[in-house]
Enzyme design. Sequence first.
Site, PDB file in Angstrom:
ATOM      1  N   PHE A   1      40.111  55.478  39.833  1.00  0.00           N
ATOM      2  CA  PHE A   1      39.819  54.174  40.294  1.00  0.00           C
ATOM      3  C   PHE A   1      40.413  53.743  41.670  1.00  0.00           C
ATOM      4  O   PHE A   1      41.427  54.567  41.990  1.00  0.00           O
ATOM      5  CB  PHE A   1      40.134  53.030  39.264  1.00  0.00           C
ATOM      6  CG  PHE A   1      39.577  53.002  38.057  1.00  0.00           C
ATOM      7  CD1 PHE A   1      38.286  52.313  37.786  1.00  0.00           C
ATOM      8  CD2 PHE A   1      40.368  53.663  37.001  1.00  0.00           C
ATOM      9  CE1 PHE A   1      37.670  52.345  36.568  1.00  0.00           C
ATOM     10  CE2 PHE A   1      39.580  53.563  35.663  1.00  0.00           C
ATOM     11  CZ  PHE A   1      38.459  53.027  35.512  1.00  0.00           C
ATOM     12  N   GLU A   2      39.641  53.195  42.614  1.00  0.00           N
ATOM     13  CA  GLU A   2      40.118  53.122  44.055  1.00  0.00           C
ATOM     14  C   GLU A   2      41.440  52.419  43.968  1.00  0.00           C
ATOM     15  O   GLU A   2      42.143  52.578  44.820  1.00  0.00           O
ATOM     16  CB  GLU A   2      39.116  52.415  44.783  1.00  0.00           C
ATOM     17  CG  GLU A   2      38.983  50.834  44.117  1.00  0.00           C
ATOM     18  CD  GLU A   2      37.776  50.174  44.905  1.00  0.00           C
ATOM     19  OE1 GLU A   2      37.671  49.647  46.002  1.00  0.00           O
ATOM     20  OE2 GLU A   2      36.556  50.025  44.384  1.00  0.00           O
TER      21      GLU A   2
END
Lengths: 325, 255
Positions: B50-51
């Site tokens: 995930f970012e």
Amino acid sequence: MNISKDKSIRLKEAVGKYVADGCHMSIGGFTASRNPMAAVYEIIRQRIDNLHLYAHSNGQGVDELIGAGCVSRLEIAYAGTGRFAPTCVRFKKAVQKGEIAVEDYSNYQMTLRFLAGAMGVPFLPTRSSLGTDIIAKWGFSSEMRAADPRIPDQKLMVMDNPFGSWGDAPKLVLVPAINCDVTIIHAQKADREGTVRMEGLIFSDVEQAKSAKHVIVTCEELVEPDILKANPDQNQIPSFCVDAVVHVPHGAYPTACYRYYDYDPNYLNEYRRYAEDDRLYKTYLEDFIYGLKDHKALLDKVGRGRLEKIRADKRTGYAVGLDRR
Amino acid sequence: MPDYTLKELMTIAAAREIRDGDIVFCGTGISMVAAMAAKNISAPNSVIFFETGAIDSLLEEVPLAVSDSRVMFWTSVNGNLADAFAAMQNRVTGPHVVGIMGAAQIDKYGNLNSTAIGDYFKPKVRFSGSGGACDVASFVGRTITFMQHEKRKFVQKLDYITSPGWLDGPDGRKKAGLPAGGPASVITNMATMGFDETTKEMYLTGFFPGITPQKILDNMGFEIDVSRAKEVEPPTEYELQILREKCDPQRLILG
């Protein structure tokens, strides 16, 4: 810079001292997690206005500040609160009505902008956004930039790689540093000297804190310095970066604080319903913010039963099986 | 043949695009469930990240945001945004990343708008903005985009280019100075699409059972080549079982 050995202070005083009308401010956290909500509500209660706000992907905190009319300018990558509000409702209304000026960046660009500020350089390069409207369209006009020395004259600049073929990147986007007047973050633990320990994902809170002139840290637990010193590899922000430490249990509520409590789906869903209706939103502001003395009063209003439901499970750090519909 | 919903079909169609060993960047919603399905079915060596910086999250429960505490539990590394995007811009790891995206508008070169409909300065409808989408689309090896199949979403010209696809054609990214990756596929509630090797224009790769290529064209604001399209294989019983039992048993995303 505050080098006092005891920076613990009450939230009301901290906001009164460091957050002024028209100041440039950033808040930590990400969408529905670890937004410094107690501080956000206190800012709203003190009716501070004309804020120039910076965030990468803040949902709830940004939306409530906009909804209460505290914000006139916003630099942001993403305004959403996960599935609770894929686009923040008051943000959407304010932009569509032209009530706030917005300038769009990407998440990496905002992170690099805070990092540049923290490093003391005017800009950093990236390859993100070449060929897009994030470069072509400015939210703030040249006149507005010229009028405020705290806004750079350019939004983003594209330059040819000054090292030629080195690094195989012919063009780069330069992102300007951010140096806010004040950054507010919420952490799991801090001590009175200002050392900070966040748990789980730390987002860009460290870069945001280090790029600001003043930093307010609200924390779940105010612990003795020795406790943080016993495991220093788990601490992220040194005391000299911090001006004020405020002990506020549930200070991120209704957003989540890993290992302490989950987001409150009930509150966030209710909030959205209030936010969608201008008349109802006025009653929300009155009943949940202006009419309450402090964050403790909000928690009392919500009630122990609901806080119990979102209490984090020891193994996972969130409320297992929480009804999130 | 097993019964399945449209959302399940879309999720499985996306999951099949993920290769074993891919580093899968996902957002919230259906993209996360597709990544979980791929990992459990055909790409066991893929890594979901995930970012926000969470890498290889266990995902015992479906997260409702990429900052959800559920993405932080039982990861290999909990990093930060600077790390996460650097992994995508990195010359060794970036090309192995597949990004799963969504948008309000898409054009024939796979450029995406997730910022505003109408004039940017006086938007008719304002959306959340890029978030990490522009960064992902700029950096990574390939992207998969979920769209609703509607004329107003498949447009000749975007109101705002948030995330770069192939820009204006085969040389677009090179001229702009972007890394070599780009859009690989688009998955809608009617069809799957790819991008032509030579022209980089969108074309139909598959139509869902019961949907004709003509109906697909009728719901787009531009023409695409349909001559190479085949009917999409419905999800198998095994795919459905994994999806339902392991990925979203509470049906928070699948409905």
